[in-house]
Every structure is written in structure tokens, then in C-alpha cells.
Design an enzyme around this catalytic site. Structure first.
Site, PDB file in Angstrom:
ATOM      1  N   ASN A 102     -12.590  -3.098  -3.074  1.00 28.86           N
ATOM      2  CA  ASN A 102     -11.623  -2.591  -2.129  1.00 28.86           C
ATOM      3  C   ASN A 102     -12.123  -0.938  -1.716  1.00 28.86           C
ATOM      4  OD1 ASN A 102     -11.110  -2.366  -5.021  1.00 28.86           O
ATOM      5  ND2 ASN A 102      -9.592  -0.596  -4.266  1.00 28.86           N
ATOM      6  N   THR A 139      13.859 -17.183  -7.604  1.00 37.24           N
ATOM      7  CA  THR A 139      14.267 -17.847  -6.324  1.00 37.24           C
ATOM      8  C   THR A 139      13.077 -17.504  -5.153  1.00 37.24           C
ATOM      9  OG1 THR A 139      16.560 -17.576  -6.656  1.00 37.24           O
ATOM     10  CG2 THR A 139      15.855 -17.919  -4.439  1.00 37.24           C
ATOM     11  N   CYS A 165      -7.340  14.683  -4.804  1.00 39.19           N
ATOM     12  CA  CYS A 165      -5.912  15.003  -4.375  1.00 39.19           C
ATOM     13  C   CYS A 165      -5.317  13.730  -3.685  1.00 39.19           C
ATOM     14  CB  CYS A 165      -6.243  15.976  -3.105  1.00 39.19           C
ATOM     15  SG  CYS A 165      -6.668  15.798  -1.811  1.00 39.19           S
TER      16      CYS A 165
END
Ligand SMILES: *Cc1c(COP(=O)(O)O)cnc(C)c1O
Length: 513
Positions: free
Chosen positions: A167, A255, A340
Site C-alpha cells: 500500500n 445480518t 506527523c
């Protein structure tokens, strides 16, 4: 589509998430309200049957994207859950089934330091539960080589978890080779394909992959829905993470989210149709981007030269501080390697694992392109990066003013490797500071304080200009308290240039004349 260019900010963060395709959103909307298919797929009445039919049609679309049979795909809340279910589920299941090929040895898992946190954290959890975990450090441009995997396999290895495409760097790994090795060894291969599904062809059955995770929101589907492919084999028995109504063959109760699943299915079908053309188009744009960026001072490629996702380009800039770079690039929506950007103080662990030093990892920018990225976006991105890199390069390299002038007193403190380095150059006349200039490498606040001091210092008394120290500057500029250590570097450099006494605990400042 102009939505990804709102406020004149160009979206170049498609590896973080993608917008939902309008057709996907329309299909999802059909499964929400009273006039639509809102039933519970587990119900036996007409509403339930209609919902179930939509779910199963979507399951077929999702399975087709990766060459799986419908029945072998389990819906989860995303790739994070799919990874957890694959890793925790398989290894705990193997223990419950009494697998212990190595006799007294604990069951063993192999993964890599460059994996997503959604793989590393479940591996860490397995360690806490008494299993053995080996994390490989990729050797080849951020890729685990088949030889590395072969050497790490042990008799008690039950699971290998290695991602398809990274990624952060876009590096594509040789999952075919991993699958063959695992198969021969009798271990299950889990592949995190969150970045590659819908972008690269995948055929789980041809490759012989045991488990494969992916997620809708990286391929223009909704957030909150993903899938785990589970090979129908006695080797691959998953212990559930959630218990309830026994949905999804008892492996994942809850569900079914019909609208999410329908959106995921539609997104997979669209991705399959566009994959080849989109990959070629993005590869051209990526080349255009790298051609513009490689010419900039200090540019370094963190992505592999070959076998990289077509839409991902990760670059660093030697001598440029990442946080200041990102702040100057507010017209680009980008991911960075700078600390950061995350909760930790450490810059990107992925770039550190592929051998980049802290400073290089800290200055990394990840450009990730998508369906609405065009050549004009790339041109603008190149121009913006060139402008900011040029500006920060000048700040850090000098050229701000009276550098190394005769009679100037210079003092510096800090080190680039630690994220902050400052040098002041001052000239004295009649007991006062006649002129001040500086060079600085650091976060935006550090640069701002240096700039302010350089303006304030001329005309003030030497060696105590009466401008206070780091604590005063933090208060005066309302900076976050965690910036204090960085501003102490500024204070040390200024004291050194003035020949003033150092702070009691300081030791970094040096005087150079
Ligand atoms: C995005 C991503 C994940 C997490 O997926 P979610 O669906 O957001 O949970 C896992 N692994 C990789 C490689 C990713 O890029």
C-alpha cells in the site's frame, strides 16, 4: 467528474480510499427503503428471498473478480476484518484441530515487516497467545523473495501471510511463487489483496491460494464491506471471530448488509471490465509524474522500478523535511511518510523496513492515481512539488543571505537525522546584532520560529537579544507543546551563534566562526 478536484485540491490518495462509483451508489440505493429490497436475507418470506437473491448475485460478481467460486467467498466488514479472520481464524483453528507437526514446537506463522497493520497486529496477537511468528525483511526492492520464504518455512509452519501489492510503495510480490512453496510445504498462504484486487488480474484457484482478503472501498465501492476467499479444503478450517446466527457458513455471524454487498458486487464487475485499460492509462500518467519529479534535487524513488502498481508512485527528497513539504503542498491530497501523518513519532515503518533511513522515510510522498486522474492533474502536481522542494531546498542549503560572511559568527544545533537542524549566522557591531540569517531543516513551526527570529534579531543587544527561549516561543506562537524539543534546537543554535552560555542540559550546540 469534478468532485475529486473540489476547492482546487487534487485528490491523489486513491490508495487510501476511492469515491463510490455513481452506478454503485444507485444500485445500493435500491436496497435501503420500503420501496426497495430492504429485507433480511435470512428471512424465508418474499422480502427475505429478494434480498438473498441480490446478495448471491453480488457474491458471484465478487468471486468472479478473483477467479473464485461463489460459495468460497465470505463477506466481512472490510480487509481489516478479513485479514484478522484469516490469520487468527486459521491458526487458532489449526490448534483446535490438534495440528502440531513439530511435536512440542508451537505452531508457526510467517509474514513480513512491510505488511499492513491489519496483518501485523493479528500476528502480534498470535505471539501473545503462544504461537511463533517470523517477520521477514524484504530483500528485493521491498519484496520478499521466494528464497527468503523457502528458508523461513519450518515443519510447524501452518500459515504464511504475504500481501500482493504494498500500500505504500506499490511493490507487487510474487504470490504465484509463494503459493507454490506453501502448497509443497503443506502451509496455507493468505494474501492481503486490498491494493491489487480490481487493479491486477488475480486467479485464486489457478494460483492455489488458500485465503485472500480484499475490500470494496479501494475499488470504487462503499466503505465497511470486504471479503475473504476461503479455499474449500480440509487444510483451511477457520475458527470464527464472531458468534451469532451462524451466517456465512458459521464463519462470520451477523445480518448481511445487503446494500453494502450489492455495492461491492457492482464495483467488482465494473473494475473487472475496466482493469486492463485503466492500468495502462495510469501507468502512462505515473511515468509522466516520475519523469517530472526525478529531475528535482534529491529525488529518490521508493517504489520499485519494475512490478509496481500502475497508479502508485512513492518518492523521497533527500535533505527536505517531510512535514514542511506536505504543509506546502496543501493543493494536493497526498499521503506522506512523515511521522506527523500518524500517531507515532516514527516515520513510515514500511519505508524503514525496506532500508530507507529516518530522514528519507520522513520526506516520502505517496502519489496514488485513480479513474479521474488526468494528465493536467499530473502536470499541476509536478509544478507544485517542484516549487515546494525548491523552496525548502534553499532554506536548508543556505542562499537565504549573508552565509559564511567574513566576521559573521555562526552557531548550529541538531541533526537532520533527528528531524531538526538549525544554523544561525550573526554579525556584531557596537555590542549589537547587526544582521542575522539562518538555514533550517525541520517542521513548519521550527521554520516559522527561525524566520521570526531572523527578522527580530537585528539591532538587538549581543549576547542577550532579550527574545526569550524555546518555552517563550511555544507560548507566543501558540504551538503544540510537543514542539518544545524542536524549538530547544533553535535556542541552542542561537545561543551558539551568540557565544552565549548553553542551557544546562544542552550539549548539541557548536560554535563555528
Ligand atoms: C486499506 C488496506 C487494508 C484495510 O482495509 P479496510 O477495508 O479499510 O479495513 C488492509 N490491507 C491493505 C494492504 C490495505 O491497503
Amino acid at each position: 467528474m469534478s468532485s475529486t478536484h473540489d476547492n482546487d485540491t487534487i485528490y491523489l490518495d486513491y490508495a487510501a480510499t476511492t469515491p463510490v462509483d455513481p452506478l454503485v451508489a444507485a444500485r445500493m440505493a435500491e436496497c435501503l427503503t420500503a420501496d426497495g429490497v430492504f429485507g433480511n436475507p435470512a428471512s424465508t418470506h418474499r422480502y427475505g428471498r429478494e434480498a438473498r437473491a441480490r446478495v448471491e448475485a453480488a457474491r458471484a460478481q465478487v468471486a468472479a473478480l478473483i477467479g473464485a467460486r461463489s460459495g468460497d467467498v465470505i463477506f466481512t466488514s472490510g480487509a481489516t476484518e478479513a485479514n484478522n479472520l484469516a490469520i487468527l481464524g486459521l491458526v487458532r483453528g489449526a490448534r483446535a484441530a490438534g495440528a502440531s507437526a513439530g511435536g512440542a514446537q508451537p505452531l508457526h506463522v510467517i509474514s513480513a515487516r512491510t505488511e499492513h497493520k491489519a496483518v501485523l497486529d493479528p500476528c502480534r496477537q498470535l505471539e501473545r497467545e503462544g504461537f511463533a511468528v517470523t517477520l521477514l525483511t524484504p530483500a528485493d526492492e521491498g519484496r520478499v523473495t521466494p528464497e527468503q520464504l523457502r528458508a523461513a518455512l519450518r515443519p510447524e509452519t501452518v500459515l504464511v501471510s504475504l500481501m500482493h501489492a504494498n500500500n505504500e510503495t506499490g511493490a507487487i510480490q510474487d504470490i504465484a511463487a509463494y503459493a507454490a512453496l506453501c502448497r509443497a510445504h503443506g502451509a496455507a498462504l493468505h494474501v492481503d489483496a486490498a491494493q491489487s484486487a480490481g487493479k491486477l488480474p488475480i486467479d485464486v484457484r489457478a494460483l492455489g491460494i488458500a485465503l485472500l482478503s480484499f475490500t470494496a472501498h479501494k475499488l470504487y465501492g462503499p466503505k465497511g464491506i470486504g471479503a475473504l476467499y476461503v479455499e474449500p479444503s480440509r487444510r483451511v478450517v477457520l475458527q470464527p471471530l464472531m458468534f451469532g446466527g451462524g451466517h456465512e457458513r458459521g464463519v462470520r455471524s451477523g445480518t448481511l448488509a445487503v446494500h453494502q454487498i450489492v455495492g461491492f458486487g457492482t464495483a467488482c464487475e465494473l473494475a473487472a471490465r475496466q482493469m486492463g485499460a485503466e492500468a495502462s492509462r495510469q501507468a502512462v500518467l505515473r511515468e509522466q509524474l516520475w519523469a517530472g519529479i526525478r529531475a528535482l534535487p534529491g529525488a529518490l524513488l521508493n517504489s520499485p522500478v519494475r512490478d509496481c502498481l500502475p497508479g502508485v508512485l512513492n518518492v523521497s527528497f533527500a535533505g527536505i523535511e517531510g512535514e514542511s513539504l506536505l504543509l506546502g503542498l496543501s493543493e494536493l491530497a497526498l499521503a506522506s511518510g512523515s511521522a506527523c501523518n500518524s500517531d507515532s513519532d516514527e516515520p513510515s515503518y514500511v519505508l524503514r523496513a525496506i532500508g530507507r533511513d529516518r530522514e528519507t522515510a520522513q520526506s516520502a510522498l505517496r502519489f496514488s492515481l485513480g479513474r479521474s486522474t488526468g494528465a493536467a492533474d499530473i502536470e499541476r502536481a509536478i509544478a507544485a512539488v517542484a516549487r515546494e522542494v525548491g523552496r525548502l531546498h534553499v532554506r536548508a542549503q543556505g542562499g537565504v543571505g549573508a552565509e559564511a560572511e567574513a566576521g559573521a559568527s555562526s552557531g548550529e544545533a541538531g541533526a537532520r537525522e533527528t528531524g531538526t537542524w538549525v544554523r544561525f549566522m550573526l554579525k556584531a557591531a557596537n555590542g549589537r546584532i547587526a544582521s542575522a540569517s539562518h538555514q533550517a531543516y525541520g517542521c513548519p513551526q521550527t521554520l516559522a520560529v527561525c524566520e521570526w527570529l531572523a527578522v527580530q534579531l537585528p539591532g538587538r543587544p549581543w549576547p542577550d537579544p532579550g527574545l526569550g527561549g524555546a518555552l517563550d516561543w511555544v507560548r507566543r506562537m501558540s504551538l503544540p507543546a510537543d514542539r518544545l524539543t524542536r524549538l530547544l534546537v533553535v535556542e541552542d543554535a542561537l545561543r551558539a551563534a551568540l557565544g552565549a552560555p548553553q542551557r544546562p542540559e544542552a550539549g548539541q550546540g557548536t560554535i563555528k566562526n
